[in-house]
Scaffold this active site. Structure first.
Site, PDB file in Angstrom:
ATOM      1  N   HIS A 120      13.454  54.211  48.604  1.00 56.62           N
ATOM      2  CA  HIS A 120      13.218  53.179  47.588  1.00 56.62           C
ATOM      3  C   HIS A 120      14.349  53.150  46.569  1.00 56.62           C
ATOM      4  CE1 HIS A 120       8.653  53.271  48.558  1.00 56.62           C
ATOM      5  NE2 HIS A 120       9.328  52.509  49.388  1.00 56.62           N
ATOM      6  N   ASN A 214      -1.153  67.793  50.243  1.00 59.26           N
ATOM      7  CA  ASN A 214      -1.656  66.843  49.247  1.00 59.26           C
ATOM      8  C   ASN A 214      -3.004  67.384  48.783  1.00 59.26           C
ATOM      9  OD1 ASN A 214      -2.736  64.512  47.923  1.00 59.26           O
ATOM     10  ND2 ASN A 214      -1.412  63.212  49.174  1.00 59.26           N
TER      11      ASN A 214
HETATM   12  N1  APR Z   1       1.287  67.946  44.893  1.00 62.62           N
HETATM   13  C1  APR Z   1       1.267  67.129  45.974  1.00 62.62           C
HETATM   14  N2  APR Z   1       0.690  65.899  45.988  1.00 62.62           N
HETATM   15  C2  APR Z   1       0.088  65.510  44.850  1.00 62.62           C
HETATM   16  C3  APR Z   1       0.049  66.300  43.674  1.00 62.62           C
HETATM   17  C4  APR Z   1       0.691  67.568  43.728  1.00 62.62           C
HETATM   18  N3  APR Z   1       0.719  68.386  42.659  1.00 62.62           N
HETATM   19  N4  APR Z   1      -0.642  65.623  42.713  1.00 62.62           N
HETATM   20  C5  APR Z   1      -0.997  64.434  43.261  1.00 62.62           C
HETATM   21  N5  APR Z   1      -0.578  64.369  44.541  1.00 62.62           N
HETATM   22  C6  APR Z   1      -0.725  63.264  45.512  1.00 62.62           C
HETATM   23  C7  APR Z   1      -1.855  62.313  45.230  1.00 62.62           C
HETATM   24  O1  APR Z   1      -3.058  62.800  45.826  1.00 62.62           O
HETATM   25  C8  APR Z   1      -1.362  61.047  45.924  1.00 62.62           C
HETATM   26  O2  APR Z   1      -1.737  61.054  47.305  1.00 62.62           O
HETATM   27  O3  APR Z   1       0.446  62.483  45.421  1.00 62.62           O
HETATM   28  C9  APR Z   1       0.159  61.155  45.844  1.00 62.62           C
HETATM   29  C10 APR Z   1       0.776  60.182  44.851  1.00 62.62           C
HETATM   30  O4  APR Z   1       0.578  58.888  45.352  1.00 62.62           O
HETATM   31  P1  APR Z   1       1.349  57.632  44.699  1.00 62.62           P
HETATM   32  O5  APR Z   1       1.301  57.742  43.219  1.00 62.62           O
HETATM   33  O6  APR Z   1       0.821  56.416  45.367  1.00 62.62           O
HETATM   34  O7  APR Z   1       2.883  57.866  45.091  1.00 62.62           O
HETATM   35  P2  APR Z   1       3.614  57.403  46.411  1.00 62.62           P
HETATM   36  O8  APR Z   1       2.769  57.654  47.610  1.00 62.62           O
HETATM   37  O9  APR Z   1       4.960  58.032  46.378  1.00 62.62           O
HETATM   38  O10 APR Z   1       3.782  55.808  46.176  1.00 62.62           O
HETATM   39  C11 APR Z   1       4.545  55.127  47.141  1.00 62.62           C
HETATM   40  O11 APR Z   1       4.470  53.130  45.807  1.00 62.62           O
HETATM   41  O12 APR Z   1       4.608  52.035  43.812  1.00 62.62           O
HETATM   42  C12 APR Z   1       5.308  52.365  44.939  1.00 62.62           C
HETATM   43  O13 APR Z   1       7.626  52.536  45.028  1.00 62.62           O
HETATM   44  C13 APR Z   1       6.484  53.214  44.587  1.00 62.62           C
HETATM   45  O14 APR Z   1       7.499  54.942  45.932  1.00 62.62           O
HETATM   46  C14 APR Z   1       6.264  54.487  45.393  1.00 62.62           C
HETATM   47  C15 APR Z   1       5.328  54.030  46.487  1.00 62.62           C
END
Ligand code: APR
Length: 247
Positions: A120, A214
């Protein structure tokens, strides 16, 4: 969780070509909020109003004032955590080749990983919307919003906004890495945003073992992942590395 930690250590030790897909969850322990779930950015801002390319083109000042300035300040302070450092140690032990990250924080490179595909794009750089000139994020002065290039054009993060294409090279290199790997770690992603969420599916279709890290289940958990280690990235990576020492 212990038996899954041991299983992941064994699987990593036996793997010939390991790749990783990471998301915002791996950077939470560095103080960077996720997008979804508890404290998620999209709980406070509507992504379509602040993170869509049309919004940025329509009103760059508004997007800069609200979203980009906040993100810039958080990212300028962020340091790699044990999750990032764990993946860097795996590369140092020749047990991880490529990281495909959805994150724009540059923390995998800061931790020492050398083959990071920024699916991204990145917030670590800003680029001019007129001439394309790039500036390091840290050197952009945001006292005047929106910040401008020497040519007068408005700067924007070199990140992919909603409504934009994934950089072509990132797209095909990620597909290649997913096809070639025999194990994929999927760390800290909710796996709901396409096309990134397809990457573990491609790996699975090509015979790779999929290991999710996760605290929560995701759409991948039942359909695609071989197993989910339900824990936080930093702690889980530390424990996997310890367990690998004992093999
Ligand atoms: N360690 C590992 N995972 C974790 C932790 C942790 N300490 N805390 C939370 N999580 C998990 C959550 O359970 C969730 O599944 O991290 C994930 C975060 O999800 P999102 O906030 O949706 O992030 P992401 O999956 O990277 O989003 C994808 O969405 O908005 C767009 O471009 C943006 O790159 C991003 C994309």
């Amino acid at each position: 969780m212990d038996d899954l930690i041991r299983r992941a250590a064994k699987d990593l030790a036996a793997a010939g070509n390991v790749a990783a897909l990471t998301g915002a969850g791996i950077s939470i322990e560095s103080g960077i909020p996720p997008f979804r779930g508890k404290g998620g950015l999209w709980e406070r801002f509507d992504p379509m109003e602040f993170a869509h390319i049309d919004a940025l083109m329509r009103d760059p000042t508004k997007v800069w004032k609200v979203l980009i300035k906040e993100m810039k300040e958080i990212l300028d302070r962020a340091e790699p955590n044990n999750g990032h450092k764990g993946l860097a140690k795996l590369e140092a032990r020749d047990k991880l080749k490529t990281i495909i990250t959805q994150n724009v924080d540059g923390l995998h490179q800061a931790a020492g990983n050398t083959d990071v595909i920024e699916y991204h794009g990145t917030f670590a750089w800003q680029r001019c919307m007129d001439c394309g000139k790039k500036y390091e994020n840290r050197e952009v002065d945001v006292s005047k919003i929106p910040p401008r290039c020497d040519c007068g054009g408005i700067l924007r993060p070199d990140a992919v906004f909603f409504g934009e294409m994934i950089p072509a090279e990132a797209m095909w290199r990620s597909r290649q890495a997913a096809t070639d790997c025999d194990l994929m770690l999927v760390v800290g992603t909710s796996a709901v945003v396409q096309p990134a969420a397809m990457i573990p599916v491609i790996a699975k279709e090509n015979g790779a073992k999929i290991v999710e890290i996760n605290p929560e289940k995701t759409p991948l958990t039942f359909e695609i992942s071989d197993y989910l280690i339900m824990g936080e990235a930093g702690e889980v990576m530390n424990r996997i590395l310890e367990a690998m020492e004992k093999i």
